[in-house]
Write an enzyme that holds these catalytic residues in place. Structure first.
Site, mmCIF file in Angstrom:
data_model
loop_
_atom_site.group_PDB
_atom_site.id
_atom_site.type_symbol
_atom_site.label_atom_id
_atom_site.label_comp_id
_atom_site.label_asym_id
_atom_site.label_seq_id
_atom_site.Cartn_x
_atom_site.Cartn_y
_atom_site.Cartn_z
ATOM 1 N N GLY A 81 0.853 -1.190 0.000
ATOM 2 C CA GLY A 81 0.000 0.000 0.000
ATOM 3 C C GLY A 81 0.880 1.228 0.000
ATOM 4 O O GLY A 81 2.070 1.144 0.325
ATOM 5 N N CYS A 108 5.271 -6.167 1.751
ATOM 6 C CA CYS A 108 5.660 -4.757 1.760
ATOM 7 C C CYS A 108 4.932 -4.017 2.885
ATOM 8 O O CYS A 108 5.185 -4.296 4.056
ATOM 9 C CB CYS A 108 5.403 -4.147 0.380
ATOM 10 S SG CYS A 108 6.253 -2.587 0.135
ATOM 11 N N TYR A 109 3.995 -3.124 2.576
ATOM 12 C CA TYR A 109 3.271 -2.437 3.651
ATOM 13 C C TYR A 109 2.609 -3.451 4.582
ATOM 14 O O TYR A 109 2.579 -3.253 5.803
ATOM 15 C CB TYR A 109 2.219 -1.486 3.059
ATOM 16 C CG TYR A 109 1.400 -0.791 4.136
ATOM 17 C CD1 TYR A 109 1.880 0.354 4.768
ATOM 18 C CD2 TYR A 109 0.158 -1.294 4.535
ATOM 19 C CE1 TYR A 109 1.155 0.974 5.771
ATOM 20 C CE2 TYR A 109 -0.574 -0.680 5.528
ATOM 21 C CZ TYR A 109 -0.078 0.454 6.141
ATOM 22 O OH TYR A 109 -0.797 1.069 7.139
ATOM 23 N N HIS A 195 8.150 -7.864 -3.562
ATOM 24 C CA HIS A 195 6.848 -8.227 -4.133
ATOM 25 C C HIS A 195 6.934 -9.555 -4.908
ATOM 26 O O HIS A 195 7.380 -9.563 -6.056
ATOM 27 C CB HIS A 195 6.367 -7.111 -5.075
ATOM 28 C CG HIS A 195 5.975 -5.881 -4.332
ATOM 29 N ND1 HIS A 195 4.692 -5.621 -3.943
ATOM 30 C CD2 HIS A 195 6.723 -4.861 -3.862
ATOM 31 C CE1 HIS A 195 4.650 -4.486 -3.270
ATOM 32 N NE2 HIS A 195 5.864 -3.995 -3.206
ATOM 33 N N GLU A 197 4.506 -11.073 -6.159
ATOM 34 C CA GLU A 197 3.433 -11.152 -7.154
ATOM 35 C C GLU A 197 3.832 -10.609 -8.523
ATOM 36 O O GLU A 197 3.162 -10.876 -9.514
ATOM 37 C CB GLU A 197 2.171 -10.436 -6.641
ATOM 38 C CG GLU A 197 2.238 -8.917 -6.542
ATOM 39 C CD GLU A 197 2.875 -8.398 -5.245
ATOM 40 O OE1 GLU A 197 3.631 -9.150 -4.609
ATOM 41 O OE2 GLU A 197 2.633 -7.238 -4.891
ATOM 42 N N ASP A 253 -17.083 -11.527 -22.599
ATOM 43 C CA ASP A 253 -17.831 -11.669 -21.341
ATOM 44 C C ASP A 253 -19.282 -12.071 -21.591
ATOM 45 O O ASP A 253 -19.801 -13.000 -20.972
ATOM 46 C CB ASP A 253 -17.813 -10.364 -20.529
ATOM 47 C CG ASP A 253 -16.401 -9.878 -20.265
ATOM 48 O OD1 ASP A 253 -15.473 -10.682 -20.427
ATOM 49 O OD2 ASP A 253 -16.233 -8.700 -19.916
ATOM 50 N N LYS A 395 -10.650 -11.620 -15.941
ATOM 51 C CA LYS A 395 -10.817 -11.685 -17.403
ATOM 52 C C LYS A 395 -10.111 -12.906 -18.032
ATOM 53 O O LYS A 395 -10.682 -13.593 -18.876
ATOM 54 C CB LYS A 395 -10.242 -10.404 -18.023
ATOM 55 C CG LYS A 395 -10.456 -10.269 -19.507
ATOM 56 C CD LYS A 395 -11.776 -9.629 -19.770
ATOM 57 C CE LYS A 395 -11.995 -9.289 -21.198
ATOM 58 N NZ LYS A 395 -13.305 -8.627 -21.382
#
Ligand code: XMP
Length: 539
Positions: A81, A108-109, A195, A197, A253, A395
């Site tokens: 964050g 992190c945060y 991170h 991710e 979609d 998605k």
């Protein structure tokens, strides 16, 4: 993470109705919650967890311990964050979360907050650290099982943990960040300053896998094929013998939504395609063809082009164009839907990013509503119950599901097309003649990109008809005609994007063909702006 907040809220709607769809409880009984502290990467964390076949949801950072318990998660991940734990408005979590015995990974945060809450100290680094760093790993147990002793990681922080809380130990560090990975000696609480991710962190996926499987004991039950099976059977149970209406646009979609419903209820499905006159060349017939190839359901096509052109006449302001198109769409849809007897449900292709309830603060990034929601008021106005079978999916998961359901690759991989269609690509006022020019030019671009086998490698490609005219020469005559711009971007999430480095010879072919074949165009430009600061569409 300590970086500028992205304006990524354009896919989040605070109006999204809650829990009105078939949920796949059995698949989700292995659930991980990501607490969002305002990170631009919260969705990426959730995607990475799902990549490991574990169902994951994003929740607000201030979720109570009681609500967490009610959801029975296998693990919690605290996102990064933009705040510092010492800011007066810094987002906090319920401290009781640390007493639940549920495995926690702070990133992190999220790590700094964990350390701060449990009695450690956090300090500003002498210099902010962005980018790659070399991590030396001391402890290869559980989290780093199977890792080499050093890997590259991606850092992005201004603060870092200086003193560990009691009971914690260091697993790995870098030269500037000695406590880059930590764990509690007896509780399942872990922290990472970097991170995992992002793709720049080598073995980031393995790290997340290790946390989920080695620490949290997940087994990996989240598979789209099971999801399809379960959702179809739940839709069947929920809908019974009632009729469902589904708006069809030809995009992935709505096509996947229709496919799921068709498999669930077959002839009880009626689809409505509104041709607003702002579709691409031959799009109406292509959608009808795709539809009839795959379903024997009822399809109503509304030719409303005149109505839309009328309401757009003389309108130049992009937002006013969107507003009018949205309004006309609702009116047309309503008119057609009311002709369908006995319809009880309206199906929508709402995706997970549209319904995430998150955000670090009321005025944080997640609090803003997507300006692009064109048909937001439709369900309320029609008084139908909503069916949203895709509301748990991202998605790319919808695309995979489309393939599972037997939809053709070219449909599943179609570039997204905005609700207001060509109206936001035809700058200034809209006329039939301008739309026709745009359609022809756009068709040439897409055909050439496909011929060059670059359609799948690009995320969105289109032509914009500019308002400016320019001087040219054709044959022996001077011309004074329109300029068009080609926009082609690569992006993962459409929140940030880079312009595609299309080969020069492809651009040359497109330019030559457009100028030769499209009457009224004598100049072609290539848009080389990234987003931000530009947006993908020009209006
Ligand atoms: P921008 O232009 O904001 O676009 O960078 C990001 C993505 O959103 C699409 N877009 C829209 N989609 N209604 C939509 O349904 C809209 O009004 C709208 N405006 C932009 C755009 O095509 C891109 O994929």
């Amino acid at each position: 993470m300590n970086s500028p907040q992205s304006n990524s809220s354009d896919t989040q709607s605070e109006n999204a109705p809650k829990n009105q769809t078939a949920s796949s409880d059995a698949l989700q009984n292995e659930r991980v919650l990501v607490l969002d502290f305002g990170s631009q990467f919260a969705q990426l964390i959730a995607r990475r967890v799902r990549d490991q076949n574990v169902y994951c949801e994003i929740v607000r950072h201030d979720i109570s311990a009681q609500s967490v318990m009610a959801r029975k998660p296998m693990a919690l991940i605290f996102s990064g964050g933009p705040s510092s734990v010492y800011d007066t408005r810094a987002p906090k979590c319920d401290p009781k979360l640390f007493e639940l015995g549920i495995p926690i990974l702070g990133i992190c945060y999220g790590m700094q907050l964990t350390a701060h809450t449990l009695g450690g100290s956090v300090q500003a680094c002498p210099t902010r650290e962005y980018g790659r760093a070399r991590l030396s790993i001391k402890d290869m147990e559980k989290l780093f099982a199977g890792f080499p002793s050093e890997i590259d990681v991606w850092m992005s922080h201004g603060d870092q943990v200086q003193k560990l809380p009691e009971g914690f130990e260091t697993l790995a560090g870098t030269t500037t960040c000695p406590h880059a990975a930590v764990k509690h000696q007896s509780l399942p609480i872990f922290g990472l300053q970097f991170h995992p991710e992002v793709s720049h962190t080598a073995l980031g996926g393995t790290l997340i896998h290790n946390f989920l499987y080695n620490v949290a004991g997940c087994q990996g039950r989240w598979h789209l094929s099971n999801f399809a099976e379960q959702t179809i059977s739940q839709l069947r149970d929920k809908i019974g013998s009632d009729r469902v209406i589904c708006g069809l646009s030809g995009g992935v979609d709505s096509s996947v939504t229709a496919a799921l419903l068709y498999k669930a209820i077959g002839p009880q499905l009626t689809c409505i395609l509104i041709d607003n006159g702002l579709l691409r060349k031959d799009e109406q017939s292509a959608v009808i063809r795709e539809f009839t190839d795959h379903f024997q359901a009822d399809l109503r096509v509304v030719n409303a082009s005149e109505r839309f052109l009328e309401t757009l006449a003389g309108i130049r302001d992009p937002q006013e164009k969107r507003r009018r198109i949205g309004h006309a769409f609702i009116e047309c849809f309503k008119q057609e839907a009311l002709k369908i007897n006995g319809a009880k449900y309206l199906a929508q292709g709402t995706l997970y990013p549209d319904v995430i309830e998150s955000g670090a603060a009321p005025d944080g990034p997640a609090a803003t509503i997507k300006l692009h929601h064109n048909v937001g008021g439709l369900p309320e106005q029609l008084g139908f119950d909503l069916v949203e079978p895709l509301r748990d999916l991202f998605k790319d998961e919808v695309r995979k599901l489309g393939i599972e359901l037997g939809l053709p690759e070219h449909l599943v991989w179609r570039h997204p097309f905005p609700g207001p269609g060509l109206a936001v690509r035809c700058l200034g006022d809209i006329t039939q003649a301008k739309l026709d020019v745009l359609r022809e030019a756009d068709e040439i671009l897409i055909t050439e990109i496909k011929n060059a086998n670059l359609y799948r490698q690009t995320s969105q490609a289109f032509v914009v008809l500019l308002e400016s005219q320019s001087v040219g020469v054709m044959g022996d005559s001077r011309t004074y005609e329109n300029a068009v711009a080609i926009r082609c971007v690569n992006t993962d999430d459409f929140m940030t994007a880079d312009w595609s480095r299309l080969p020069y010879d492809l651009l040359a072919r497109v330019s030559t063909r457009i100028i030769n074949e499209v009457r009224g165009v004598n100049r072609v430009c290539y848009d080389i702006s990234s987003k931000p600061p530009a947006t993908i569409e020009w209006e």
